[in-house]
Design a protein around this motif. Structure first.
Motif, PDB file in Angstrom:
ATOM      1  N   SER A  57      21.599  -8.780 -20.546  1.00 23.10           N
ATOM      2  CA  SER A  57      21.105  -7.551 -19.919  1.00 23.10           C
ATOM      3  C   SER A  57      19.892  -7.873 -19.052  1.00 23.10           C
ATOM      4  O   SER A  57      19.139  -8.799 -19.334  1.00 23.10           O
ATOM      5  CB  SER A  57      20.724  -6.526 -20.996  1.00 23.10           C
ATOM      6  N   GLY A  58      19.742  -7.129 -18.013  1.00 28.19           N
ATOM      7  CA  GLY A  58      18.607  -7.337 -17.118  1.00 28.19           C
ATOM      8  C   GLY A  58      17.331  -6.822 -17.760  1.00 28.19           C
ATOM      9  O   GLY A  58      17.338  -5.870 -18.545  1.00 28.19           O
ATOM     10  N   GLY A  59      16.245  -7.459 -17.444  1.00 27.55           N
ATOM     11  CA  GLY A  59      14.960  -7.027 -17.975  1.00 27.55           C
ATOM     12  C   GLY A  59      14.385  -5.916 -17.110  1.00 27.55           C
ATOM     13  O   GLY A  59      15.091  -5.197 -16.394  1.00 27.55           O
ATOM     14  N   VAL A  60      13.068  -5.791 -17.167  1.00 27.67           N
ATOM     15  CA  VAL A  60      12.396  -4.731 -16.417  1.00 27.67           C
ATOM     16  C   VAL A  60      12.527  -4.971 -14.912  1.00 27.67           C
ATOM     17  O   VAL A  60      12.823  -4.067 -14.148  1.00 27.67           O
ATOM     18  CB  VAL A  60      10.910  -4.669 -16.839  1.00 27.67           C
ATOM     19  N   ARG A  62      14.499  -7.518 -13.503  1.00 30.07           N
ATOM     20  CA  ARG A  62      15.655  -8.359 -13.182  1.00 30.07           C
ATOM     21  C   ARG A  62      16.916  -7.513 -13.114  1.00 30.07           C
ATOM     22  O   ARG A  62      17.043  -6.520 -13.816  1.00 30.07           O
ATOM     23  CB  ARG A  62      15.838  -9.456 -14.254  1.00 30.07           C
ATOM     24  N   ALA A  63      17.843  -7.967 -12.309  1.00 29.28           N
ATOM     25  CA  ALA A  63      19.132  -7.265 -12.196  1.00 29.28           C
ATOM     26  C   ALA A  63      20.028  -7.674 -13.365  1.00 29.28           C
ATOM     27  O   ALA A  63      19.954  -8.791 -13.862  1.00 29.28           O
ATOM     28  CB  ALA A  63      19.796  -7.615 -10.876  1.00 29.28           C
TER      29      ALA A  63
END
Length: 100
Positions: A57-60, A62-63
């Motif tokens: 899953s993407g972070g804050v 990041r895609a």
């Protein structure tokens, strides 16, 4: 007076003993789906796809590199492939059974 009953498939062989008439198979049959190695490979890859979708899953900032819609798309494609594979296995199973 005595009544005798005979079981289906039992043959009188001239004595007081009955010989069982074995049922003869006329065609081969494929294994049940859950007994095949392709089923376990399908489950392993399906679990791997779901784990990869959850882990990547993407972070804050990041895609998301493997979004949920792609996870479900790949799961559906894998399931369709498995169903086609089982269909082909069942379609080719009507071969004459040769006991020798």
């Amino acid at each position: 007076m005595s009544a005798t009953t005979s079981r289906p498939g039992a043959i009188e062989n001239g004595t007081n003993h009955r010989a069982e008439n074995p049922v003869r198979r006329l065609s081969t049959e494929t294994k049940a789906a859950f007994k095949t190695t392709e089923f376990f490979a399908y489950l392993a890859v399906l679990v791997g796809i779901f784990i990869a979708g959850a882990v990547t899953s993407g972070g804050v900032h990041r895609a998301d590199v493997f979004p949920a819609h792609q996870v479900w798309l790949y799961a559906a494609i894998l399931t369709i492939g498995y169903m086609v594979s089982r269909g082909l296995a069942k379609a080719g199973s009507k071969q004459p059974y040769d006991a020798s």
